[in-house]
Design an enzyme around this catalytic site. Structure first.
Site, PDB file in Angstrom:
ATOM      1  N   HIS A 125       0.835  -1.217   0.000  1.00  0.00           N
ATOM      2  CA  HIS A 125       0.000   0.000   0.000  1.00  0.00           C
ATOM      3  C   HIS A 125       0.866   1.262   0.000  1.00  0.00           C
ATOM      4  CE1 HIS A 125       0.662  -0.255   4.415  1.00  0.00           C
ATOM      5  NE2 HIS A 125       0.441   1.041   4.415  1.00  0.00           N
ATOM      6  N   TYR A 126       1.998   1.197   0.680  1.00  0.00           N
ATOM      7  CA  TYR A 126       2.934   2.325   0.727  1.00  0.00           C
ATOM      8  C   TYR A 126       3.542   2.570  -0.665  1.00  0.00           C
ATOM      9  CZ  TYR A 126       7.355   4.730   1.873  1.00  0.00           C
ATOM     10  OH  TYR A 126       8.418   5.598   1.915  1.00  0.00           O
ATOM     11  N   LEU A 127       4.012   1.501  -1.304  1.00  0.00           N
ATOM     12  CA  LEU A 127       4.635   1.621  -2.619  1.00  0.00           C
ATOM     13  C   LEU A 127       3.624   2.016  -3.687  1.00  0.00           C
ATOM     14  CD1 LEU A 127       7.031  -1.451  -2.466  1.00  0.00           C
ATOM     15  CD2 LEU A 127       7.643   0.972  -2.223  1.00  0.00           C
ATOM     16  N   LYS A 130       3.243   5.720  -3.383  1.00  0.00           N
ATOM     17  CA  LYS A 130       4.424   6.380  -3.948  1.00  0.00           C
ATOM     18  C   LYS A 130       4.388   6.352  -5.477  1.00  0.00           C
ATOM     19  CE  LYS A 130       6.793   7.716  -0.326  1.00  0.00           C
ATOM     20  NZ  LYS A 130       6.869   9.186  -0.062  1.00  0.00           N
TER      21      LYS A 130
END
Length: 217
Positions: A125-127, A130
């Site tokens: 979810h973070y990537l 980004k």
């Protein structure tokens, strides 16, 4: 001197960016802060602070700003909602504000793996946030540099890196010191203009590595 707004100024990497810029003869750093109590630490450094919350309105933060460094992040272990609010929607708001103000360059601190988030389920979810923020910047029409470092460490910076446009196709670490120096170097107009690259600790000096990337076109 060019005025540089740093989002994520209170974070580990953002603070290092400000320290480097504060000793520069070319750039004047301004720290984007969310809370009034954060102002004093920058005043102690003789650095101006600009109030603005990435989860709120940031349209007013670009007055007199020439370039932007986006080093803000919720971190890989925060909730999906928080990550989207800061790393994606916050980035998009600041990109929109920069575009409206005709900012000359937007330097984005992204993450290795953002080209293909499906390869890292733990940070997916973070990537994904980004990746989408990076794509939004590329499509904005702003001059940009997107820096995707490997795993960040608090080791002393060695100013030696290995870089590649797109993907290095290998994992690695890099110190926050060196990432901060890369972000600052990327502010120089001819360097890494409209380039996305990955960076880890290596053998080549940061300056020569960025010059070589720039010459690749």
């Amino acid at each position: 001197m060019e005025n540089i707004l740093i989002a994520g100024a209170t974070g580990h990497t953002g603070k290092r960016v400000i320290e480097i810029l504060n000793n520069s003869e070319s750039f004047n750093p301004l720290a984007l802060i969310r809370k009034e109590e954060q102002r004093q630490q920058f005043e102690d450094m003789e650095v101006e602070a600009v109030m603005g919350d990435l989860e709120g309105d940031v349209s007013h933060t670009m007055k007199g700003i020439d370039k932007v460094v986006f080093a803000a992040g919720s971190g890989g272990d925060t909730s999906k909602e928080k990550t989207i609010a800061v790393d994606l929607e916050g980035a998009k708001k600041l990109i929109d504000a920069a575009k409206a103000a005709n900012v000359k360059k937007f330097v984005m601190l992204s993450s290795m793996g953002a080209d293909d988030p499906s390869k890292n389920e733990d940070l997916r979810h973070y990537l994904e946030a980004k990746k989408e923020a990076d794509e939004y910047l590329i499509e904005s029409g702003l001059n940009y540099t997107i820096v995707r470092p490997g795993a960040l460490t608090d080791d002393l910076g060695l100013a030696k890196v290995k870089v590649a446009k797109g993907s290095l196709n290998e994992r690695g670490e890099i110190s926050r010191d060196d990432v901060a120096f890369i972000l600052v170097m990327s502010l120089a107009d001819p360097l890494v203009k409209n380039v996305t690259f990955e960076a880890i600790e290596g053998e080549e000096s940061i300056k020569s590595a960025l010059i070589e990337l720039s010459q690749l076109g």
